[in-house]
Design a protein around this motif. Sequence first.
Motif, PDB file in Angstrom:
ATOM      1  N   VAL A   1      54.245   4.545  62.534  1.00 47.89           N
ATOM      2  CA  VAL A   1      54.583   5.718  61.725  1.00 47.89           C
ATOM      3  C   VAL A   1      56.018   5.636  61.206  1.00 47.89           C
ATOM      4  O   VAL A   1      56.404   6.397  60.307  1.00 47.89           O
ATOM      5  CB  VAL A   1      54.402   7.027  62.528  1.00 47.89           C
ATOM      6  CG1 VAL A   1      52.955   7.233  62.923  1.00 47.89           C
ATOM      7  CG2 VAL A   1      55.318   7.060  63.750  1.00 47.89           C
ATOM      8  N   LEU A   2      56.817   4.721  61.741  1.00 52.26           N
ATOM      9  CA  LEU A   2      58.201   4.581  61.309  1.00 52.26           C
ATOM     10  C   LEU A   2      58.348   3.684  60.086  1.00 52.26           C
ATOM     11  O   LEU A   2      59.389   3.698  59.424  1.00 52.26           O
ATOM     12  CB  LEU A   2      59.057   3.999  62.449  1.00 52.26           C
ATOM     13  CG  LEU A   2      59.096   4.797  63.748  1.00 52.26           C
ATOM     14  CD1 LEU A   2      59.931   4.071  64.781  1.00 52.26           C
ATOM     15  CD2 LEU A   2      59.631   6.203  63.500  1.00 52.26           C
ATOM     16  N   LYS A   3      57.319   2.891  59.780  1.00 53.50           N
ATOM     17  CA  LYS A   3      57.423   1.948  58.665  1.00 53.50           C
ATOM     18  C   LYS A   3      57.253   2.674  57.333  1.00 53.50           C
ATOM     19  O   LYS A   3      56.384   3.519  57.174  1.00 53.50           O
ATOM     20  CB  LYS A   3      56.369   0.851  58.797  1.00 53.50           C
ATOM     21  CG  LYS A   3      56.541  -0.273  57.772  1.00 53.50           C
ATOM     22  CD  LYS A   3      55.613  -1.443  58.064  1.00 53.50           C
ATOM     23  CE  LYS A   3      55.830  -2.573  57.060  1.00 53.50           C
ATOM     24  NZ  LYS A   3      54.973  -3.745  57.354  1.00 53.50           N
ATOM     25  N   GLY A   4      58.116   2.311  56.389  1.00 58.07           N
ATOM     26  CA  GLY A   4      58.011   2.889  55.056  1.00 58.07           C
ATOM     27  C   GLY A   4      58.497   4.313  54.949  1.00 58.07           C
ATOM     28  O   GLY A   4      58.207   5.008  53.986  1.00 58.07           O
ATOM     29  N   THR A   5      59.249   4.765  55.940  1.00 57.03           N
ATOM     30  CA  THR A   5      59.788   6.117  55.902  1.00 57.03           C
ATOM     31  C   THR A   5      61.284   6.070  56.178  1.00 57.03           C
ATOM     32  O   THR A   5      61.779   5.165  56.850  1.00 57.03           O
ATOM     33  CB  THR A   5      59.111   7.020  56.948  1.00 57.03           C
ATOM     34  OG1 THR A   5      59.751   8.303  56.942  1.00 57.03           O
ATOM     35  CG2 THR A   5      59.240   6.438  58.348  1.00 57.03           C
ATOM     36  N   ASP A   6      61.995   7.035  55.648  1.00 55.88           N
ATOM     37  CA  ASP A   6      63.430   7.139  55.922  1.00 55.88           C
ATOM     38  C   ASP A   6      63.718   8.366  56.783  1.00 55.88           C
ATOM     39  O   ASP A   6      64.785   8.960  56.713  1.00 55.88           O
ATOM     40  CB  ASP A   6      64.230   7.193  54.626  1.00 55.88           C
ATOM     41  CG  ASP A   6      63.821   8.361  53.733  1.00 55.88           C
ATOM     42  OD1 ASP A   6      62.925   9.136  54.134  1.00 55.88           O
ATOM     43  OD2 ASP A   6      64.406   8.502  52.639  1.00 55.88           O
ATOM     44  N   ALA A   7      62.745   8.732  57.627  1.00 55.31           N
ATOM     45  CA  ALA A   7      62.861   9.955  58.424  1.00 55.31           C
ATOM     46  C   ALA A   7      63.958   9.882  59.470  1.00 55.31           C
ATOM     47  O   ALA A   7      64.460  10.926  59.914  1.00 55.31           O
ATOM     48  CB  ALA A   7      61.530  10.262  59.103  1.00 55.31           C
ATOM     49  N   GLY A   8      64.334   8.687  59.890  1.00 58.50           N
ATOM     50  CA  GLY A   8      65.342   8.598  60.931  1.00 58.50           C
ATOM     51  C   GLY A   8      65.760   7.182  61.213  1.00 58.50           C
ATOM     52  O   GLY A   8      65.437   6.257  60.464  1.00 58.50           O
ATOM     53  N   VAL A   9      66.465   7.026  62.336  1.00 59.43           N
ATOM     54  CA  VAL A   9      67.051   5.740  62.696  1.00 59.43           C
ATOM     55  C   VAL A   9      66.722   5.419  64.147  1.00 59.43           C
ATOM     56  O   VAL A   9      66.962   6.247  65.040  1.00 59.43           O
ATOM     57  CB  VAL A   9      68.588   5.769  62.545  1.00 59.43           C
ATOM     58  CG1 VAL A   9      69.168   4.376  62.769  1.00 59.43           C
ATOM     59  CG2 VAL A   9      68.997   6.324  61.187  1.00 59.43           C
ATOM     60  N   VAL A  10      66.172   4.249  64.394  1.00 60.73           N
ATOM     61  CA  VAL A  10      65.981   3.782  65.767  1.00 60.73           C
ATOM     62  C   VAL A  10      67.351   3.422  66.335  1.00 60.73           C
ATOM     63  O   VAL A  10      68.084   2.616  65.752  1.00 60.73           O
ATOM     64  CB  VAL A  10      65.035   2.566  65.813  1.00 60.73           C
ATOM     65  CG1 VAL A  10      64.968   1.997  67.237  1.00 60.73           C
ATOM     66  CG2 VAL A  10      63.643   2.954  65.337  1.00 60.73           C
ATOM     67  N   LEU A  11      67.688   4.003  67.474  1.00 64.73           N
ATOM     68  CA  LEU A  11      68.990   3.768  68.100  1.00 64.73           C
ATOM     69  C   LEU A  11      68.908   2.750  69.236  1.00 64.73           C
ATOM     70  O   LEU A  11      69.825   1.964  69.451  1.00 64.73           O
ATOM     71  CB  LEU A  11      69.564   5.081  68.630  1.00 64.73           C
ATOM     72  CG  LEU A  11      69.701   6.209  67.602  1.00 64.73           C
ATOM     73  CD1 LEU A  11      70.178   7.485  68.291  1.00 64.73           C
ATOM     74  CD2 LEU A  11      70.655   5.804  66.477  1.00 64.73           C
ATOM     75  N   SER A  12      67.822   2.810  69.992  1.00 67.73           N
ATOM     76  CA  SER A  12      67.594   1.842  71.064  1.00 67.73           C
ATOM     77  C   SER A  12      66.101   1.782  71.345  1.00 67.73           C
ATOM     78  O   SER A  12      65.338   2.652  70.925  1.00 67.73           O
ATOM     79  CB  SER A  12      68.366   2.207  72.341  1.00 67.73           C
ATOM     80  OG  SER A  12      67.866   3.403  72.908  1.00 67.73           O
ATOM     81  N   VAL A  13      65.708   0.746  72.058  1.00 62.87           N
ATOM     82  CA  VAL A  13      64.295   0.514  72.345  1.00 62.87           C
ATOM     83  C   VAL A  13      64.150   0.236  73.838  1.00 62.87           C
ATOM     84  O   VAL A  13      64.937  -0.511  74.422  1.00 62.87           O
ATOM     85  CB  VAL A  13      63.752  -0.684  71.542  1.00 62.87           C
ATOM     86  CG1 VAL A  13      62.250  -0.825  71.734  1.00 62.87           C
ATOM     87  CG2 VAL A  13      64.088  -0.547  70.063  1.00 62.87           C
ATOM     88  N   ARG A  14      63.122   0.840  74.441  1.00 61.18           N
ATOM     89  CA  ARG A  14      62.869   0.636  75.864  1.00 61.18           C
ATOM     90  C   ARG A  14      61.491   0.004  76.054  1.00 61.18           C
ATOM     91  O   ARG A  14      60.519   0.425  75.440  1.00 61.18           O
ATOM     92  CB  ARG A  14      62.932   1.959  76.623  1.00 61.18           C
ATOM     93  CG  ARG A  14      62.720   1.811  78.133  1.00 61.18           C
ATOM     94  CD  ARG A  14      62.776   3.159  78.823  1.00 61.18           C
ATOM     95  NE  ARG A  14      62.418   3.052  80.238  1.00 61.18           N
ATOM     96  CZ  ARG A  14      62.181   4.096  81.021  1.00 61.18           C
ATOM     97  NH1 ARG A  14      62.282   5.325  80.543  1.00 61.18           N
ATOM     98  NH2 ARG A  14      61.855   3.922  82.290  1.00 61.18           N
TER      99      ARG A  14
END
Length: 349
Positions: free
Chosen positions: A162-175
């Motif tokens: 759901v994050l691809k192709g959208t500018d809704a936000g920014v991934v800051l870190s991944v767990r």
Amino acid sequence: MSTVETPTQQALRAYTTLRLGGPARRLVAAETTDELVSVVRELDEAGEPLLLLGGGSNLVVADAGFDGTVVRIATTGWDGETVAAGQDWDAYVAATVAEGRGGLECLSGIPGSAGATPIQNVGAYGCEISEVLHSVEFYDRRTKEVGTIPAAELGFAYRTSVLKGTDAGVVLSVRFTLRDDGRSVPIRYAELARTLGVEVGTRVPAAEAREAVLGLRRKKGMVLDAADHDTWSAGSFFTNPIVPDDRVAEVLERIGEVVGADTPVPQYPAQGGVKLSAAWLIERAGFHKGHAGPGGRVSLSTKHTLALTNRGEASTADLLALAREVRDGVRATFGVTLHPEPLLINCDV
């Protein structure tokens, strides 16, 4: 803001693995998570066009560049199973393997940054990020809040979320959720299993799986090497097409008419249809390794037909012309349309 570079100092080609792309009006490097959130919030409030830049490995930028501010995510480091978005991906994978953790070894050698991996559900050699992801820390540009999104809410599918192709936000870190026994996930990819000399489904020491994957990727020009123009690419340019159930028989019949009814067609089960091999289709449509585009400035990799490469003096326009030639050729031959995997900025195929 941490660092600002003007277009006269550096065009975006310096930040992409294709080594293509014109200038940005401004480039800002954010080296901490707080800095990253702050600069994005400031730019949003100012109404400034914004492009987020990680490792630049899945990015095609127009020759005209980007008329706005590029924010380079330069955060680094990790704490066990949690990694900063800007951290070099393969360095993190190498560290997890060295620390006796398994789960990411089949994703070794993939260029780019950690924060990009959940966005397109990065996958290789029978594994996908969705299988090991726990959650992402995310700055929501709509609410201006930082929160955590569990993997189950990311809508993962083949090379997307759901994050691809959208500018809704920014991934800051991944767990991630990793194994602590030093062994790999079950080896599901037949080529990798053959290389390791094991049966499909076998688990092996994670370090052995990593080295085997790196070896296979190097043979295909998929491990970055500045001296090797076959690696001046965005990796696999086209995704493997998924043919919907109601078209499978028609498409396979057409393929059989071209290559011969007795020729095996690589195909894999997929949600709602059958997944075909883009590389196989490209080659059978007459585009072989090393096939040259405009002026020979771009070509298919001499090692892997899925990679479109810059031979040293290319433009983005050259690359896109080659992409269109391949896409149109496959569609004309087989009735299957290939779609680009990289993010296209201010340009299209």
